[in-house]
Design a protein around this motif. Structure first.
Motif, PDB file in Angstrom:
ATOM      1  N   VAL A  71       0.567  -0.737  -0.125  1.00  0.00           N
ATOM      2  CA  VAL A  71       0.066  -0.166  -0.219  1.00  0.00           C
ATOM      3  C   VAL A  71       0.635   1.586   0.065  1.00  0.00           C
ATOM      4  N   ARG A 110       0.359   8.700  -7.351  1.00  0.00           N
ATOM      5  CA  ARG A 110      -0.358   7.702  -8.368  1.00  0.00           C
ATOM      6  C   ARG A 110       0.601   6.418  -8.960  1.00  0.00           C
ATOM      7  N   LYS A 142       1.905   2.956  -8.440  1.00  0.00           N
ATOM      8  CA  LYS A 142       2.181   2.178  -9.048  1.00  0.00           C
ATOM      9  C   LYS A 142       3.577   1.117  -9.214  1.00  0.00           C
ATOM     10  N   GLY A 181      -0.429  -2.285  -4.558  1.00  0.00           N
ATOM     11  CA  GLY A 181      -1.656  -2.642  -4.986  1.00  0.00           C
ATOM     12  C   GLY A 181      -2.856  -1.553  -4.816  1.00  0.00           C
ATOM     13  N   SER A 182      -2.353  -0.731  -3.700  1.00  0.00           N
ATOM     14  CA  SER A 182      -3.679   0.699  -3.399  1.00  0.00           C
ATOM     15  C   SER A 182      -2.732   1.815  -2.825  1.00  0.00           C
ATOM     16  N   GLN A 219      -3.996   5.191  -0.673  1.00  0.00           N
ATOM     17  CA  GLN A 219      -4.777   5.784   0.770  1.00  0.00           C
ATOM     18  C   GLN A 219      -3.887   7.209   0.978  1.00  0.00           C
ATOM     19  N   GLN A 251     -13.378   4.848   2.703  1.00  0.00           N
ATOM     20  CA  GLN A 251     -12.666   3.051   3.476  1.00  0.00           C
ATOM     21  C   GLN A 251     -13.143   2.765   5.346  1.00  0.00           C
TER      22      GLN A 251
END
Length: 161
Positions: A93, A119, A123, A128-129, A131, A153
Motif C-alpha cells: 500500500v 499514483r 504503481k 496494489g492500492s 490511501q 475505507q
C-alpha cells in the motif's frame, strides 16, 4: 489574484527543496491539525522536518514531491510512503502522508497533479492500492480526495481523556 493558472512544475524533491518542504509542512500543520487536533505538535515541521525530509530523499520507500513555480520556490508538496504486504494485508500500500498547496495556487489543479504523480510512483513501486487520511471535519480535503478517486475505507473515532 488573476484567473490565469500559475505555471508550476511537479517533480521529485531535491536537497535544495528542504526549506520549502518545511515551510509548506508548517503551513499544513497550522491550517489543518492546528485547528482540528490539539494532540498534534504544530512545531514538529520546524523542529523535526529538516532531518525527516532529508532522510526521505534517498529512501526508495518514500516519495517527496514538490510543486515548484519554476524558480525553485515550493508552493506545494506531497509525501508518501510504502507499506509492505503482511499476512493480514497481503498487498503493498502506498500512503500519502501529507499534502499541501498554498491557498493562492489551489484552483490550478496542482493538488490533482501531485496526486497523479503519487499514483504513478505507487504503481511503479508495486503498490496494489493508494490511501490517504484526512480529518473528518476537513470537508474540503475529503471532497478533493473523492474527486480524485478516493473513497472512504474506514472511520477512526477518538475521545479525549
Amino acid at each position: 489574484m488573476s484567473d490565469e493558472p500559475h505555471e508550476v512544475i511537479v517533480r521529485r524533491a531535491e536537497k535544495a527543496d528542504i526549506e520549502g518542504l518545511v515551510a509548506c509542512s508548517s503551513a499544513l500543520f497550522a491550517e489543518d491539525a492546528g485547528t482540528r487536533d490539539p494532540g498534534v505538535d504544530i512545531n514538529w515541521p520546524r523542529e523535526q522536518g529538516p532531518q525527516r525530509f532529508a532522510s526521505g530523499l534517498a529512501d526508495p520507500n518514500r516519495l517527496l514531491l514538490v510543486a515548484d513555480r519554476g524558480d525553485g520556490e515550493v508552493v506545494g508538496y506531497l509525501t508518501g510512503t510504502l507499506v509492505e504486504p503482511s499476512a493480514m494485508r497481503p498487498v503493498k500500500v502506498a500512503t500519502s502522508v501529507g499534502m499541501y498547496v498554498r491557498p493562492a495556487y489551489r484552483r490550478d489543479r496542482i493538488g490533482g497533479r501531485l496526486v497523479d504523480a503519487f499514483r504513478v510512483w505507487a504503481k511503479e513501486s508495486g503498490a496494489g492500492s493508494v490511501q490517504v487520511t484526512a480529518y473528518a471535519s476537513n470537508t474540503e480535503a475529503i471532497r478533493f480526495y473523492e474527486r480524485n478517486g478516493f473513497a472512504s475505507q474506514s472511520v477512526t473515532l477518538e475521545a479525549a481523556l
